[in-house]
Design an enzyme around this catalytic site. Structure first.
Site, mmCIF file in Angstrom:
data_model
loop_
_atom_site.group_PDB
_atom_site.id
_atom_site.type_symbol
_atom_site.label_atom_id
_atom_site.label_comp_id
_atom_site.label_asym_id
_atom_site.label_seq_id
_atom_site.Cartn_x
_atom_site.Cartn_y
_atom_site.Cartn_z
ATOM 1 N N LYS A 168 6.944 3.698 11.310
ATOM 2 C CA LYS A 168 6.193 2.275 10.897
ATOM 3 C C LYS A 168 7.046 1.271 10.285
ATOM 4 C CE LYS A 168 2.143 0.900 9.651
ATOM 5 N NZ LYS A 168 2.560 -0.559 10.342
ATOM 6 N N LYS A 211 11.412 3.825 2.235
ATOM 7 C CA LYS A 211 10.176 3.009 1.853
ATOM 8 C C LYS A 211 8.865 3.936 1.756
ATOM 9 C CE LYS A 211 10.114 -1.355 2.411
ATOM 10 N NZ LYS A 211 9.930 -2.718 2.890
ATOM 11 N N LYS A 237 11.564 -0.474 13.094
ATOM 12 C CA LYS A 237 11.610 -1.963 12.973
ATOM 13 C C LYS A 237 11.769 -2.400 14.170
ATOM 14 C CE LYS A 237 11.569 -4.652 9.217
ATOM 15 N NZ LYS A 237 10.913 -4.436 8.019
ATOM 16 N N THR A 275 1.393 -6.437 -1.010
ATOM 17 C CA THR A 275 3.129 -6.529 -1.403
ATOM 18 C C THR A 275 3.164 -7.087 -2.737
ATOM 19 O OG1 THR A 275 3.510 -6.823 0.836
ATOM 20 C CG2 THR A 275 5.210 -6.884 -0.442
ATOM 21 N N ASN A 331 4.158 -15.338 1.220
ATOM 22 C CA ASN A 331 3.237 -14.692 1.522
ATOM 23 C C ASN A 331 3.440 -13.322 0.378
ATOM 24 O OD1 ASN A 331 2.341 -15.897 3.552
ATOM 25 N ND2 ASN A 331 3.488 -14.708 5.172
ATOM 26 N N SER A 336 -1.147 -0.833 5.119
ATOM 27 C CA SER A 336 -0.948 -0.810 6.387
ATOM 28 C C SER A 336 -1.342 0.762 6.834
ATOM 29 C CB SER A 336 0.668 -0.741 6.942
ATOM 30 O OG SER A 336 0.819 -2.156 7.105
HETATM 31 N N1 GLU Z 1 7.288 -5.503 7.259
HETATM 32 C C1 GLU Z 1 6.847 -5.071 5.959
HETATM 33 C C2 GLU Z 1 7.892 -4.097 5.138
HETATM 34 O O1 GLU Z 1 9.171 -4.387 5.474
HETATM 35 C C3 GLU Z 1 5.577 -4.061 6.316
HETATM 36 C C4 GLU Z 1 5.722 -2.881 7.182
HETATM 37 C C5 GLU Z 1 4.293 -2.333 7.649
HETATM 38 O O2 GLU Z 1 3.204 -2.688 6.835
HETATM 39 O O3 GLU Z 1 4.205 -1.541 8.293
HETATM 40 O O4 GLU Z 1 7.606 -3.143 4.252
#
Ligand code: GLU
Length: 407
Positions: free
Chosen positions: A65, A89, A101, A185, A216, A342
């Protein structure tokens, strides 16, 4: 990318501390990595080629993810590093995902909307075989948002031959996105701040925060902090910061920001560097990486750093901050609310049962507070710095899942 070196070092320390050093070699590198070259037709009719990337760091705890970024800096190292970060994370907030990623090496600012759409769709064509709702689920990241996710999900669905909203998250609500994802976030970090204030028996009205950024993630954080009653005394963007020791007020900030397209001087003008040195209870770096370094860590006067940006503080700075008694709520906890919602989006897509905004945000608040409490216990019991506590929690969970796999 020094942030990646720092992340690997922090992981190594955490694995040592939990006596699982033998997992380091495996966790330093992604499980799989794809680099593609593909071409896109520009509005002029000319074909331009681009490099696309997707790294799946670990699937021990579930499908990969993590976001997709469009930026000229995207490269192999960065994408691999950021996918490790995502594994950590997702483990800190205990959602059933590994880390992924991806990105395209491109400066999107020069592209028209139709060029961006073709780029998004062609990227999906090129990584189609390694992504999917059960393997690796992308989301927005730097310079990508709801619109790109809608195009990408549509492209994925066409290739798959059936509507597959659960293949991407961070979509617009009309395309299967979750209510509350946009604010998540920033709100998540604010929920943690609220909890810290409660725990220390203080009143939000007596607390101050300085937020570096107003984009954002930062802007919803300011909104929520303002709602809670915390005095946000400074915010910034790349052009500079605005400061008022009595508080700035979200409504005025956002109104002016919408009109002018940049942070407005509603208070006194100060620099981004000066913002980091303000004597506040909570310093919230929410813009870019590497802003608190060994050069300026001694000048940080805040009681807490709450990292909404990924990697805003270097490892060398951590050491100084720790000695100076500055408490750390690290990025892999403080900005994990985005990926948490998400996850709720993916669940909603899979079950077909959709939640209203309050339900999403209530769940999110519980999740973030529980993760924060576990983090605090680890930090206090093990007597380690905040960042190390979060890395230890994450490493422990990932290793436990790896131990359940076929050796
Ligand atoms: N790009 C965001 C992060 O770094 C969200 C990733 C997601 O929602 O999968 O946490």
């Amino acid at each position: 990318m020094t942030e990646f070196e720092d992340a690997k070092q922090n992981l190594e320390d955490a694995l040592d501390k939990i006596e699982k050093a033998e997992y380091l070699e495996r966790l330093k590198n992604p499980e799989s990595y794809l680099e593609t070259s593909f071409s896109v037709q520009m509005d002029s009719g000319e074909r331009k080629s681009f490099m696309g990337y997707r790294s799946l760091h670990s699937s021990a705890r579930g499908p990969g993810k993590g976001g997709i970024r469009f930026s000229p800096e995207v490269n192999e190292d960065e994408v691999k590093a950021l996918s490790l970060w995502m594994s950590l994370k997702c483990a800190v907030v205990d959602i059933p995902y590994g880390g992924g990623k991806g990105g395209v090496s491109v400066d999107p600012s020069g592209l028209s909307k139709s060029e961006l759409e073709r780029l998004s769709r062609r990227y999906v064509d090129s990584v189609f075989k390694v992504i999917g709702p059960d393997t690796d689920i992308p989301a927005p990241d730097m310079n990508t948002g709801e619109q790109e996710m809608a195009w990408m999900m549509d492209q994925y669905s066409q290739l798959e031959g059936s509507k597959t909203p659960e293949s991407f998250t961070g979509k617009p609500v009309e395309a299967g996105g979750s209510k509350g994802r946009g604010d998540s976030t920033g709100f998540g970090a604010a929920y943690i701040i609220e909890k810290i204030i409660q725990e220390t028996n203080q009143e939000p009205e007596d607390m101050t925060a300085a937020v570096q950024g107003f984009g954002n993630a930062a802007s919803p954080a300011v909104k929520k902090l303002d709602e809670i009653g915390v005095n946000v005394i400074a915010v910034s963007d790349s052009s500079g910061a605005t400061y008022n020791m009595n508080g700035l007020g979200y409504k005025e900030l956002i109104k002016c920001n919408r009109e002018r397209g940049e942070v407005c001087p509603v208070g006194e003008e100060i620099s981004n560097e000066e913002l980091l040195e303000l004597d506040v209870d909570f310093l919230v770096p929410a813009a870019i990486e590497g802003v608190i370094t060994e050069e300026n860590a001694d000048d940080v006067s805040a009681d807490y750093i709450v990292e909404i940006a990924n990697g805003p503080t270097t490892r060398k700075a951590d050491k100084i901050l720790k000695e100076n008694g500055v408490k750390m709520i690290p990025d892999i906890l403080a900005n994990a609310a985005g990926v948490t919602v998400s996850y709720y989006e993916w669940v909603q897509n899979r079950t077909g049962e959709y939640l209203d905004r309050d339900e999403v945000l209530d769940r999110l608040q519980n999740k973030m507070i529980n993760a924060y409490k576990e983090f605090r216990e680890t930090r206090d019991e093990e007597d380690v710095y905040g960042r190390q506590a979060a890395y230890m929690m994450a490493a422990e969970r990932i290793v436990n899942s790896m131990q359940a796999e076929k050796p």
